[in-house]
Design a protein around this motif. Structure first.
Motif, PDB file in Angstrom:
ATOM      1  N   GLN A   1       2.297   5.108  18.895  1.00  0.00           N
ATOM      2  CA  GLN A   1       3.724   5.202  18.599  1.00  0.00           C
ATOM      3  C   GLN A   1       4.500   4.025  19.170  1.00  0.00           C
ATOM      4  O   GLN A   1       5.458   3.553  18.566  1.00  0.00           O
ATOM      5  N   VAL A   2       4.074   3.534  20.337  1.00  0.00           N
ATOM      6  CA  VAL A   2       4.763   2.387  20.940  1.00  0.00           C
ATOM      7  C   VAL A   2       4.643   1.167  20.036  1.00  0.00           C
ATOM      8  O   VAL A   2       5.614   0.428  19.817  1.00  0.00           O
ATOM      9  N   GLY A   3       3.457   0.963  19.465  1.00  0.00           N
ATOM     10  CA  GLY A   3       3.280  -0.166  18.556  1.00  0.00           C
ATOM     11  C   GLY A   3       4.070  -0.007  17.282  1.00  0.00           C
ATOM     12  O   GLY A   3       4.642  -0.978  16.759  1.00  0.00           O
ATOM     13  N   VAL A   4       4.152   1.238  16.773  1.00  0.00           N
ATOM     14  CA  VAL A   4       4.923   1.485  15.557  1.00  0.00           C
ATOM     15  C   VAL A   4       6.402   1.225  15.796  1.00  0.00           C
ATOM     16  O   VAL A   4       7.093   0.605  14.976  1.00  0.00           O
ATOM     17  N   VAL A   5       6.906   1.679  16.941  1.00  0.00           N
ATOM     18  CA  VAL A   5       8.319   1.462  17.259  1.00  0.00           C
ATOM     19  C   VAL A   5       8.625  -0.026  17.370  1.00  0.00           C
ATOM     20  O   VAL A   5       9.646  -0.517  16.858  1.00  0.00           O
ATOM     21  N   ALA A   6       7.744  -0.769  18.000  1.00  0.00           N
ATOM     22  CA  ALA A   6       7.960  -2.210  18.146  1.00  0.00           C
ATOM     23  C   ALA A   6       7.951  -2.912  16.789  1.00  0.00           C
ATOM     24  O   ALA A   6       8.792  -3.788  16.526  1.00  0.00           O
ATOM     25  N   ASP A   7       7.023  -2.518  15.917  1.00  0.00           N
ATOM     26  CA  ASP A   7       6.972  -3.120  14.583  1.00  0.00           C
ATOM     27  C   ASP A   7       8.225  -2.804  13.781  1.00  0.00           C
ATOM     28  O   ASP A   7       8.783  -3.665  13.088  1.00  0.00           O
TER      29      ASP A   7
ATOM     30  N   LYS B   1      18.075   2.470  18.558  1.00  0.00           N
ATOM     31  CA  LYS B   1      18.342   3.812  19.059  1.00  0.00           C
ATOM     32  C   LYS B   1      17.877   4.871  18.070  1.00  0.00           C
ATOM     33  O   LYS B   1      17.228   5.859  18.448  1.00  0.00           O
ATOM     34  N   GLN B   2      18.191   4.694  16.796  1.00  0.00           N
ATOM     35  CA  GLN B   2      17.822   5.685  15.780  1.00  0.00           C
ATOM     36  C   GLN B   2      16.312   5.749  15.588  1.00  0.00           C
ATOM     37  O   GLN B   2      15.737   6.833  15.444  1.00  0.00           O
ATOM     38  N   ILE B   3      15.643   4.598  15.592  1.00  0.00           N
ATOM     39  CA  ILE B   3      14.188   4.573  15.414  1.00  0.00           C
ATOM     40  C   ILE B   3      13.500   5.284  16.577  1.00  0.00           C
ATOM     41  O   ILE B   3      12.605   6.120  16.376  1.00  0.00           O
ATOM     42  N   GLN B   4      13.894   4.973  17.794  1.00  0.00           N
ATOM     43  CA  GLN B   4      13.263   5.586  18.962  1.00  0.00           C
ATOM     44  C   GLN B   4      13.487   7.093  18.972  1.00  0.00           C
ATOM     45  O   GLN B   4      12.573   7.875  19.285  1.00  0.00           O
ATOM     46  N   LEU B   5      14.695   7.536  18.612  1.00  0.00           N
ATOM     47  CA  LEU B   5      14.996   8.958  18.602  1.00  0.00           C
ATOM     48  C   LEU B   5      14.160   9.702  17.564  1.00  0.00           C
ATOM     49  O   LEU B   5      13.611  10.784  17.842  1.00  0.00           O
ATOM     50  N   LEU B   6      14.019   9.140  16.380  1.00  0.00           N
ATOM     51  CA  LEU B   6      13.245   9.802  15.329  1.00  0.00           C
ATOM     52  C   LEU B   6      11.759   9.851  15.674  1.00  0.00           C
ATOM     53  O   LEU B   6      11.100  10.875  15.442  1.00  0.00           O
ATOM     54  N   VAL B   7      11.234   8.776  16.225  1.00  0.00           N
ATOM     55  CA  VAL B   7       9.812   8.776  16.603  1.00  0.00           C
ATOM     56  C   VAL B   7       9.549   9.797  17.700  1.00  0.00           C
ATOM     57  O   VAL B   7       8.549  10.538  17.658  1.00  0.00           O
ATOM     58  N   ASP B   8      10.431   9.883  18.690  1.00  0.00           N
ATOM     59  CA  ASP B   8      10.268  10.888  19.744  1.00  0.00           C
ATOM     60  C   ASP B   8      10.396  12.297  19.183  1.00  0.00           C
ATOM     61  O   ASP B   8       9.709  13.224  19.638  1.00  0.00           O
ATOM     62  N   LEU B   9      11.267  12.464  18.191  1.00  0.00           N
ATOM     63  CA  LEU B   9      11.473  13.791  17.609  1.00  0.00           C
ATOM     64  C   LEU B   9      10.269  14.245  16.786  1.00  0.00           C
ATOM     65  O   LEU B   9       9.883  15.412  16.816  1.00  0.00           O
ATOM     66  N   PHE B  10       9.663  13.329  16.056  1.00  0.00           N
ATOM     67  CA  PHE B  10       8.517  13.691  15.223  1.00  0.00           C
ATOM     68  C   PHE B  10       7.273  13.978  16.070  1.00  0.00           C
ATOM     69  O   PHE B  10       6.512  14.888  15.766  1.00  0.00           O
ATOM     70  N   GLY B  11       7.069  13.203  17.113  1.00  0.00           N
ATOM     71  CA  GLY B  11       5.916  13.417  17.971  1.00  0.00           C
ATOM     72  C   GLY B  11       4.604  13.159  17.261  1.00  0.00           C
ATOM     73  O   GLY B  11       4.499  12.335  16.346  1.00  0.00           O
ATOM     74  N   GLN B  12       3.560  13.909  17.658  1.00  0.00           N
ATOM     75  CA  GLN B  12       2.237  13.770  17.056  1.00  0.00           C
ATOM     76  C   GLN B  12       2.139  14.610  15.788  1.00  0.00           C
ATOM     77  O   GLN B  12       3.001  15.450  15.509  1.00  0.00           O
ATOM     78  N   LYS B  13       1.061  14.395  15.027  1.00  0.00           N
ATOM     79  CA  LYS B  13       0.907  15.089  13.751  1.00  0.00           C
ATOM     80  C   LYS B  13       0.856  16.601  13.924  1.00  0.00           C
ATOM     81  O   LYS B  13       1.386  17.345  13.091  1.00  0.00           O
ATOM     82  N   ASN B  14       0.174  17.082  14.970  1.00  0.00           N
ATOM     83  CA  ASN B  14      -0.005  18.517  15.144  1.00  0.00           C
ATOM     84  C   ASN B  14       1.084  19.157  15.996  1.00  0.00           C
ATOM     85  O   ASN B  14       0.982  20.326  16.353  1.00  0.00           O
TER      86      ASN B  14
END
Length: 444
Positions: A3-9, A19-32
């Motif tokens: 996720q860290v690499g995805v956020v950086a890309d 801010k919006q990208i980091q919040l959405l990635v943290d909200l989605f979390g892992q697949k399961n």
């Protein structure tokens, strides 16, 4: 770490939305992981809402279905489109361009959604259903939106519904049964952020500083009139060939920013007329710049059309105001009454008739007279609503009408029409109204 690499890309690809990208990635979390059952994202157009959601879901390889509500004008079409995307069903000649399953109501949708998720093998993963242009859902059945917000609860599936719209969430509340979603706002880009984004579009062969300087000059002209990222990007791409024309001819270098600006400035001011209106296509504008001459009718069309973008009834109100300003009140019956009787011709010379009203200027008229002429010339029946009267105030604000008299005369306000004959003729042509036939100076 993934996720860290995805956020950086994503932050490199989509600037000014950290801010919006980091919040959405943290909200989605892992697949399961279980996430929120509903998420509402809103903001003006071209603020990165759909792009960021699509990019995150794709890069994290999360199971998702993205549906544009503009394409689904009924509840059945919406359900079937969601099922097709969740199940990965492709319409092709082998299945006669059919759908995954016929779905007529919410009960069938819950049952078929479970089957589609099971067939996809995503029972242990969160399935994201993204509904773009979600404001269209307000025009469908009343139970549709509450059901979608509670889809995870009703279907007993690990589902997250993401609504993307340009409206605030308060516009969606119509009754009880709503499950409040998590709300995320995408604010408009500032001038510095727009400049940063446009600078990333630098064409090959030119330095980033050179294109950034060009983008800054472009923003200095268009930012007051237009703050839409897509429009400004389009204008930057359209006018860049003209900006580098002296460089390609060997007359200037990339360091002569001042002379390059003097060369492009008149063309940018002419391009101001094309913002949002699109009277000329991109190819026509490029051809005009290449020929470096005014094409017959192009700029005339732009300058005239930019003045007549008024609501339908406002045009008729302005036409009625012009006739009330330049026609004597005694001629209203002659022009607008069906049974005005025989017109008597006086043998005596009328000294006032020798002077045209166009030379004397507009006369003040009462509001009652304006509305009487308006109802006589407008097509169809129009009720005297607040909407019609508010358009009179808008015309005053635009300085097309001016209010005369004292401020305490609230019972009978008086106005004057301040536009020219050429202007009102261009207005009348847009509604197919022959105003010359109703002007006293031009009637024999």
């Amino acid at each position: 770490m993934e996720q860290v690499g995805v956020v950086a890309d994503l932050m490199d690809e989509i600037p000014s939305r950290k801010k919006q990208i980091q919040l959405l990635v943290d909200l989605f979390g892992q697949k399961n992981h279980y996430t929120c059952p509903a998420l509402y994202i809103f903001g003006h157009s071209a603020t990165g809402k759909s792009l960021i959601i699509n990019s995150i879901l794709t890069k994290l390889e999360l199971p998702h279905a993205i549906v544009n509500c503009v394409e689904c004008h009924t509840q059945r079409l919406l359900y079937e489109q969601i099922l097709n995307k969740v199940a990965g069903y492709q319409a092709d000649p082998s299945n006669n361009y059919g759908c995954y399953a016929r779905c007529d109501n919410a009960n069938d949708f819950m049952r078929l959604l479970k089957s589609a998720i099971a067939e996809r093998g995503a029972q242990e993963e969160t399935v994201y259903i993204v509904l773009d242009k979600a404001e269209r859902l307000r025009d469908m059945e009343a139970n549709l939106l509450p059901g979608l917000l509670r889809l995870s609860e009703l279907s007993h599936c690990n589902v997250c519904v993401i609504l993307i719209s340009q409206l605030v969430w308060a516009k969606f509340r119509t009754g009880t049964g709503f499950a409040e979603p998590i709300i995320l706002h995408f604010p408009d880009y500032s001038k510095a952020e727009l400049l940063d984004i446009i600078s990333h579009d630098c064409p090959p062969g030119y330095s980033a500083d050179f294109y950034s300087s060009y983008a800054n000059l472009l923003m200095s002209v268009f930012y007051i009139a237009c703050r839409d990222l897509n429009e400004i990007r389009h204008l930057a791409f359209l006018n860049f060939p003209k900006y580098i024309e002296p460089i390609n001819k060997g007359l200037l270098t990339q360091d002569n920013a001042h002379k390059l600006w003097r060369n492009i400035e008149p063309h940018l001011k002419k391009a101001m007329h094309t913002v949002y209106l699109r009277e000329v296509s991109s190819s026509q504008w490029e051809r005009y710049q290449e020929e470096d001459c005014e094409q017959p009718g192009v700029l005339t069309c732009l300058s005239s059309r930019s003045k007549v973008e008024l609501p339908f009834y406002s045009k008729y109100l302005l036409i009625a105001a012009y006739m009330a300003s330049y026609n004597p009140a005694k001629t209203d019956r002659r022009f607008f009454s069906k049974h005005h009787g025989k017109i008597r011709k006086s043998s005596k010379a009328n000294p006032k008739k020798d002077t045209s009203s166009q030379l004397l200027g507009p006369k003040a008229f009462a509001l009652d007279r304006l509305m009487a002429i308006f109802y006589s010339i407008v097509d169809g029946k129009v009720s005297a609503t607040a909407n019609v009267f508010s358009q009179i105030s808008s015309l005053v604000t635009l300085s097309l009408l001016c209010q005369v008299g004292h401020d305490d005369q609230l019972d009978s306000p008086r106005y004057k029409c301040t536009v020219s004959l050429d202007f009102i003729q261009s207005i009348a042509r847009t509604v197919n109204f022959d105003i010359i036939r109703y002007l006293y100076d031009f009637v024999q």
